[in-house]
Design an enzyme around this catalytic site. Sequence first.
Site, short mmCIF file in Angstrom:
data_model
loop_
_atom_site.label_atom_id
_atom_site.label_comp_id
_atom_site.label_asym_id
_atom_site.label_seq_id
_atom_site.Cartn_x
_atom_site.Cartn_y
_atom_site.Cartn_z
N LYS A 60 -12.39 -1.56 6.55
CA LYS A 60 -11.74 -2.61 7.32
C LYS A 60 -12.23 -2.58 8.76
O LYS A 60 -12.83 -3.53 9.23
CB LYS A 60 -10.22 -2.48 7.24
CG LYS A 60 -9.65 -3.12 5.98
CD LYS A 60 -9.11 -2.16 5.00
CE LYS A 60 -8.75 -2.85 3.68
NZ LYS A 60 -8.04 -1.96 2.79
N TRP A 117 0.82 -1.22 0.00
CA TRP A 117 0.00 0.00 0.00
C TRP A 117 0.84 1.26 0.00
O TRP A 117 0.53 2.22 -0.72
CB TRP A 117 -0.99 -0.02 1.16
CG TRP A 117 -2.03 -1.08 0.97
CD1 TRP A 117 -2.21 -2.20 1.73
CD2 TRP A 117 -3.01 -1.17 -0.09
NE1 TRP A 117 -3.25 -2.95 1.22
CE2 TRP A 117 -3.75 -2.35 0.11
CE3 TRP A 117 -3.33 -0.37 -1.18
CZ2 TRP A 117 -4.79 -2.75 -0.74
CZ3 TRP A 117 -4.36 -0.75 -2.03
CH2 TRP A 117 -5.08 -1.92 -1.80
N ASP A 144 -1.47 6.56 6.23
CA ASP A 144 -2.59 5.73 5.79
C ASP A 144 -2.86 4.73 6.91
O ASP A 144 -2.05 3.85 7.18
CB ASP A 144 -2.18 5.00 4.50
CG ASP A 144 -3.23 3.99 4.03
OD1 ASP A 144 -4.28 3.85 4.68
OD2 ASP A 144 -2.97 3.33 3.00
C1 LIG Z 1 -7.44 -1.55 1.69
C2 LIG Z 1 -6.34 -0.57 1.80
C3 LIG Z 1 -6.18 0.47 0.88
C4 LIG Z 1 -7.07 0.64 -0.32
O1 LIG Z 1 -8.31 1.06 0.04
P1 LIG Z 1 -9.45 1.38 -1.04
O2 LIG Z 1 -10.49 2.00 -0.17
O3 LIG Z 1 -9.84 0.09 -1.65
O4 LIG Z 1 -8.91 2.33 -2.03
C5 LIG Z 1 -5.16 1.38 1.09
N1 LIG Z 1 -4.33 1.27 2.13
C6 LIG Z 1 -4.44 0.26 3.02
C7 LIG Z 1 -3.49 0.17 4.15
C8 LIG Z 1 -5.45 -0.69 2.88
O5 LIG Z 1 -5.57 -1.68 3.77
#
Ligand SMILES: *Cc1c(COP(=O)(O)O)cnc(C)c1O
Length: 361
Positions: free
Chosen positions: A196, A102, A172
Amino acid sequence: MNRKKNFFAGPSVLPVEVLQQLHEDLLDYKGYGLSMIEASHRGQPFETMYQETLSLVRSLMNVPEDYEIFFLGGGATLQFSMIPMNFLKNGTVADYIKSGTWSNKAAADAAKVGDVNLYYDGTDNGFSSLPDPSAVKPSENSSYLYLCSNETIGGIEWQSWPETGDVPLIADMSSDLLSRPVPVEKFSMIYGGVQKNLGPAGATLVILKKDMLERQNPNLTAYLDYSLHAKGGGLYNTPPVFSIWAVKLVLEWIQKNGGAEGMDKRAALKSSLIYDVIDGSDGFYRSPVDKNVRSRMNVVFRMGSEELEKKFLAEAGENGMLGLKGHRSVGGLRASIYNSLPVEDVQALADMMKEFQRVNG
Ligand SMILES: *Cc1c(COP(=O)(O)O)cnc(C)c1O
């Protein structure tokens, strides 16, 4: 109702109480005679629900007053480009810590906008470790330093945070939002897709320090410009209403269950149930991640052969356990054990792992 044990990495498990409440309120939201998802985002009942959601985020995450909170569309992925478009200045660099899939995607998007300095690149160690937070120092001409608090695919998680001084720290936190207390004041921006830990897909939570709006690049198109979202109180355009409503209910559930501290204890307990089995298995199961940075949200593990892993997945499926297959890019196994997943479900997995080793070890 026979609910499966849901170890999917995202979208992922939600508290049963929340699903029941959504179900109950779907046709007639609290006597308004219409559903929350049929109501205007400029009037009641949305406005009340929305303001309550923002206050819950502020209190549960301990967000100081000089931070904006809003929910955007486009997933966490849109933030990969919005961040450099807004904050990566000409003649400066953005420092990225590449710790897995990511953060790598985020760095790749930023490199299309400006100069990226890969401050750390875990490629050589197979993304099994992280830099020592106390040793991290951003470049002299850095617009910001970026990290991913929990790499969902590799199963690696920051345990403490770098001090970046005047250089904004951006994180993030998609896959560990509200799974522990976080000192928001150390960050200039925290964001994450809610699907999540906080709700169904559709909304991305953005927590942005107000002084960042003064550092922005000019001439951005409307949606990509954080200041327009800030000015509009997060309602510049139609927000992801359903997702926000569900997030509110999940936040109330988190509050009832001890807030960030409660989630922290839950995460420690649940992850140790699995890591203890891995560590006590004499190598039958192994974790590819350094012990001191193991994720408490995504427990990644491997077995002696792919055949054995396949057999394990099949048996898990027969036992009502779903989503244990590792991400297609890395293989192996992964148990995502987000906030809402009941402790009993994780205990059931730990028991099954032991039994599987007894029979196949
Ligand atoms: C799932 C995830 C993403 C991507 O998220 P989307 O909402 O599908 O764009 C980005 N960073 C992390 C750490 C993730 O777990």
